[in-house]
Scaffold this motif. Structure first.
Motif, PDB file in Angstrom:
ATOM      1  N   GLU A  67       1.665  12.735   4.204  1.00 28.09           N
ATOM      2  CA  GLU A  67       1.666  11.214   4.536  1.00 28.09           C
ATOM      3  C   GLU A  67       0.049  11.111   5.421  1.00 28.09           C
ATOM      4  O   GLU A  67       0.266  12.022   6.457  1.00 28.09           O
ATOM      5  CB  GLU A  67       2.483   9.940   5.219  1.00 28.09           C
ATOM      6  N   ALA A  75      -4.376   8.282   0.792  1.00 24.84           N
ATOM      7  CA  ALA A  75      -3.142   7.967   1.697  1.00 24.84           C
ATOM      8  C   ALA A  75      -2.900   9.175   1.465  1.00 24.84           C
ATOM      9  O   ALA A  75      -1.267   9.189   2.611  1.00 24.84           O
ATOM     10  CB  ALA A  75      -2.439   7.135   0.381  1.00 24.84           C
ATOM     11  N   TYR A 117      -3.719   7.447  -3.635  1.00 26.19           N
ATOM     12  CA  TYR A 117      -4.952   6.931  -3.443  1.00 26.19           C
ATOM     13  C   TYR A 117      -4.541   5.699  -3.439  1.00 26.19           C
ATOM     14  O   TYR A 117      -3.839   5.327  -4.417  1.00 26.19           O
ATOM     15  CB  TYR A 117      -6.373   7.371  -3.581  1.00 26.19           C
ATOM     16  N   ARG A 118      -4.706   4.547  -1.948  1.00 20.14           N
ATOM     17  CA  ARG A 118      -3.967   3.586  -2.205  1.00 20.14           C
ATOM     18  C   ARG A 118      -4.837   2.815  -3.352  1.00 20.14           C
ATOM     19  O   ARG A 118      -5.981   2.925  -3.423  1.00 20.14           O
ATOM     20  CB  ARG A 118      -4.464   3.100  -0.643  1.00 20.14           C
ATOM     21  N   TYR A 123       3.960   6.984  -6.977  1.00 21.99           N
ATOM     22  CA  TYR A 123       3.235   6.330  -6.058  1.00 21.99           C
ATOM     23  C   TYR A 123       2.367   5.019  -6.401  1.00 21.99           C
ATOM     24  O   TYR A 123       2.249   4.007  -6.038  1.00 21.99           O
ATOM     25  CB  TYR A 123       2.739   7.430  -5.277  1.00 21.99           C
ATOM     26  N   GLU A 127       4.460  -0.443  -4.774  1.00 28.09           N
ATOM     27  CA  GLU A 127       3.339  -0.285  -3.364  1.00 28.09           C
ATOM     28  C   GLU A 127       3.818   0.685  -2.095  1.00 28.09           C
ATOM     29  O   GLU A 127       3.497   1.130  -1.636  1.00 28.09           O
ATOM     30  CB  GLU A 127       3.878  -1.574  -3.453  1.00 28.09           C
ATOM     31  N   GLU A 128       5.344   1.120  -2.695  1.00 26.24           N
ATOM     32  CA  GLU A 128       5.799   1.639  -1.391  1.00 26.24           C
ATOM     33  C   GLU A 128       7.099   2.287  -2.087  1.00 26.24           C
ATOM     34  O   GLU A 128       7.740   2.162  -2.534  1.00 26.24           O
ATOM     35  CB  GLU A 128       6.464   1.139   0.087  1.00 26.24           C
ATOM     36  N   LEU A 173      -9.995   5.850   0.548  1.00 29.99           N
ATOM     37  CA  LEU A 173      -8.732   5.487   0.282  1.00 29.99           C
ATOM     38  C   LEU A 173      -8.074   6.433   0.104  1.00 29.99           C
ATOM     39  O   LEU A 173      -6.442   6.167  -0.584  1.00 29.99           O
ATOM     40  CB  LEU A 173      -8.568   4.715  -1.025  1.00 29.99           C
TER      41      LEU A 173
END
Length: 702
Positions: free
Chosen positions: A117, A237, A220-221, A83, A87-88, A235
């Motif tokens: 998620e 995710a 985390y994002r 991850y 980005e996705e 942050l």
């Protein structure tokens, strides 16, 4: 009336003396005492050996379980890396990554591998629409249980493999259950994987339910975890997580041989019934207890939680014990004591019947001499050291077998104090301990010491028990030191500790290298396939280097073999494209691993952009060893024109980290138009094999 003369009643003791049975009875009693002493000594030795053997089995079992849990945590960290590198992550990418992990074969006992998620209430419609748009199993996707809440929900988005059990868990809001929520909050705030307590998995839709638990690794994002708790909470995710059926996981961890030797209970925290996570004992499949039962409890800490594992020996472990053989010693000793008593009784009867007192005396003396010879033969054939001392500590008797092995005679021992014997004449501390031990035994106490005898070919370690022998009044008449050679057992213990330390060192080093490679590869990869291909190539090169090191006992690897191993995969025709001239030297393990990685990166770059991208291109590798250490030169020719790169790539970073940072060497890159020249210099101290238990690690800032 006539007076009667009173006949005194003699004590029973005098009647026994008159009946001449005192001597045989005394012989029988002393024989039983000696038998009791030998039996108890042998029982203590056998029990100590069984305890040590059980500790070794428990140590191997515990290490195996610990390694399995560390591997599981590393598996989750790999998912976090996926991850962080993307980005996705789509459903197909996640499924392919999970299949690459080979859960069924490599991580047996893992129920699934998923991602939960974090979904805010305002984002829930869009989240559901995106999941249902993916089709397949996601077409009927829903979030459950249905709750009206203003808090964020943690919904199972992906869960591999997509079997019947795991499909039933899709869409579950794990924050709705307190035990799961506590573990997720701990993982979120610490930035580290966290395990739950005992739970019932939502996958338990069929029969045979088992206690379960989950481990969460936070994602985390933006990649890495923020430095403060508030930042991590903001942050977050979601979580890469794995559910486990405790029985399936632990039963798949141990070999059949270990399971036959030891049983265990696993508790989540304190060892109380409500915390029982797993019980390896199957009712009816084996006896409920082992007559030689051994127990030991150990703690296992991983992912922020602690298990208490209560180990018990199984009947198969007790069956290999020699304790039952010791039970035959009292029977044999009693039989011999009765035999000697019978002989004594016969000798006394013969003496009484003889007419010639002198002849009877000689016969009795001959009988006593025969008994002494028999006892001497028995004593001399006992390999353990047995010394009979008077209360002052002077040797009265000693058996022959240990004297012969130590090149001594009885005259060297008899009449001398135990602490003045030749074996430890140059060891004042040993003499002091023996003198104190004899004094304690003279006071009626049993003393046990480990005594070392220095010899020319190496020292011998004795397990010595010094015991008093008392008469009927309780007075100490003799002191008997009994010593058994435990040198090999001590050496085995030291060897096992050395192996465990070296194994721990090698595993930690390899995991550190792989972790750093994964982090650096993920940071520079532009896509998941590129990440997987690059990481797989580097790990394959590292694994091949490990094969060479294992073949040499993990001590050294030949430089030429390391070079050919690293570049072979990048050349279509090695005999035409490689010119190799390096000295015939052996490299220590860490330097060998690092050179494989460095040469692999140079080969990869040459295959993509340099000389090896052309059919007629070639690489020359030359090396030399001198007072300044090792010098290697990589020279490319026959490839496309070379220009100086604008940015620093992974290969340059790896060269700096490994050669300069780890081995204090030098690296020089020359970007000539006709081909790259890379010169590597390693100082002489890096060519010396390090201490096998020294801590080394890949420079994490590379």
């Amino acid at each position: 009336m006539a007076s009667r003369r009173m006949v005194p009643i003699r004590p029973a003791f005098l009647r026994l003396v008159r009946a001449d049975v005192f001597v045989p009875v005394s012989v029988f009693v002393l024989g039983l005492l000696f038998t009791f002493f030998v039996t108890e000594t042998l029982r203590a030795v056998v029990a100590a050996r069984d305890v040590q053997r059980f500790k070794e089995v428990v140590g191997i079992t515990h290490t195996t379980i610990e390694a399995k849990m560390e591997a599981v945590v590393a598996m989750l960290r790999a998912g976090v890396g996926l991850y962080n590198a993307s980005e996705e992550v789509t459903r197909s990418e996640f499924g392919r990554f999970a299949r690459e992990l080979s859960l069924a074969s490599v991580y047996r006992g893992v129920q699934g591998y998923g991602f939960a998620e974090r979904v805010a209430p305002a984002d829930m419609p869009a989240f559901l629409a995106s999941r249902q748009a993916e089709g397949g199993l996601s077409s009927g996707f829903r979030v459950w249980p249905d709750q009206q809440t203003a808090d964020d929900r943690y919904v199972i988005k992906y869960l591999e493999p997509e079997d019947e059990r795991n499909t039933a868990a899709l869409g579950f809001d794990m924050r709705s259950e307190t035990t799961r929520r506590a573990a997720m909050e701990r993982a979120r705030d610490t930035g580290e994987p966290a395990a739950t307590g005992i739970v019932r998995l939502v996958q338990e839709i069929a029969g045979d339910p088992q206690p379960g638990f989950l481990i969460y690794a936070p994602v985390y994002r933006g990649g890495n975890a923020p430095a403060d708790v508030d930042g991590r909470r903001g942050l977050l995710a979601g979580f890469v997580y794995a559910p486990f059926r405790a029985g399936d996981l632990l039963e798949s961890t141990l070999t059949a041989g270990l399971r036959s030797q030891v049983a265990f209970h696993v508790y989540q925290g304190a060892p109380v019934p409500q915390n029982l996570l797993y019980d390896s004992h199957r009712p009816g499949a084996e006896p409920a207890s082992d007559p030689h039962d051994r127990t030991e409890a150990r703690a296992l800490t991983f992912a922020g939680t602690t298990w208490t594992i209560d180990y018990h020996s199984r009947p198969a472990f007790g069956a290999t014990s020699t304790t039952d053989l010791v039970q035959a010693v009292p029977l044999a000793g009693g039989t011999l004591s009765a035999l000697f008593a019978a002989i004594a009784f016969a000798q006394v009867r013969a003496r009484r019947a003889a007419l010639n007192e002198a002849k009877e005396r000689r016969r009795a003396e001959a009988a006593v001499l025969e008994r002494e010879k028999r006892l001497r033969r028995i004593l001399d054939n006992i390999y353990a050291l047995v010394v009979v001392l008077d209360p002052a500590g002077r040797a009265l008797e000693v058996n022959r077998a240990p004297l012969e092995s130590l090149d001594l005679s009885r005259e060297d021992v008899i009449g001398r104090a135990l602490w003045d014997l030749p074996w430890w004449k140059d060891a004042p501390e040993t003499r002091r301990r023996l003198q104190a031990a004899v004094a304690d035994a003279a006071a009626g106490r049993i003393v046990r010491e480990d005594i070392e005898i220095p010899l020319e070919e190496g020292s011998v370690v004795l397990d010595m028990q010094i015991a008093p022998v008392k008469d009927d009044s309780g007075e100490v008449r003799f002191i008997v030191p009994f010593a058994v050679d435990i040198t090999e057992r001590k050496r085995s213990e030291q060897h096992r500790q050395t192996l465990l330390r070296e194994l721990s060192h090698r595993v930690k080093n390899t995991l550190a290298v792989i972790q750093s490679l994964a982090r650096q590869t993920g940071a520079r990869a532009r896509s998941v396939p590129e990440f997987q291909a690059s990481l797989q190539g580097r790990i394959t090169a590292l694994a091949a280097a490990n094969d060479l090191l294992i073949a040499s006992g993990w001590r050294t690897a030949q430089l030429e073999g390391i070079v050919r191993l690293a570049v072979r995969a990048h050349m279509a025709r090695e005999e035409d494209q490689l010119r190799l001239s390096v000295p015939d030297i052996m490299l220590p393990p860490e330097l060998a691993q690092d050179l494989v990685l460095v040469l692999h990166e140079l080969g990869t770059n040459a295959q993509k952009y340099g000389a090896l991208s052309r059919e007629r291109g070639e690489v020359a590798i030359e090396g030399s060893v001198g007072p300044d250490g090792l010098r290697l030169e990589w020279r490319e020719s026959g490839g496309p024109p070379v220009t100086v790169p604008e940015n620093t790539g992974f290969g340059s970073t790896l060269l700096d980290a490994l050669i300069r940072g780890r081995h204090r060497g030098e690296v020089e890159l020359s970007w000539r138009p006709e081909g790259l020249i890379c010169t590597i210099k390693v100082p002489p101290e890096a060519l010396v094999e390090p201490d096998p238990v020294a801590e080394n690690r890949l420079v994490s800032g590379a």
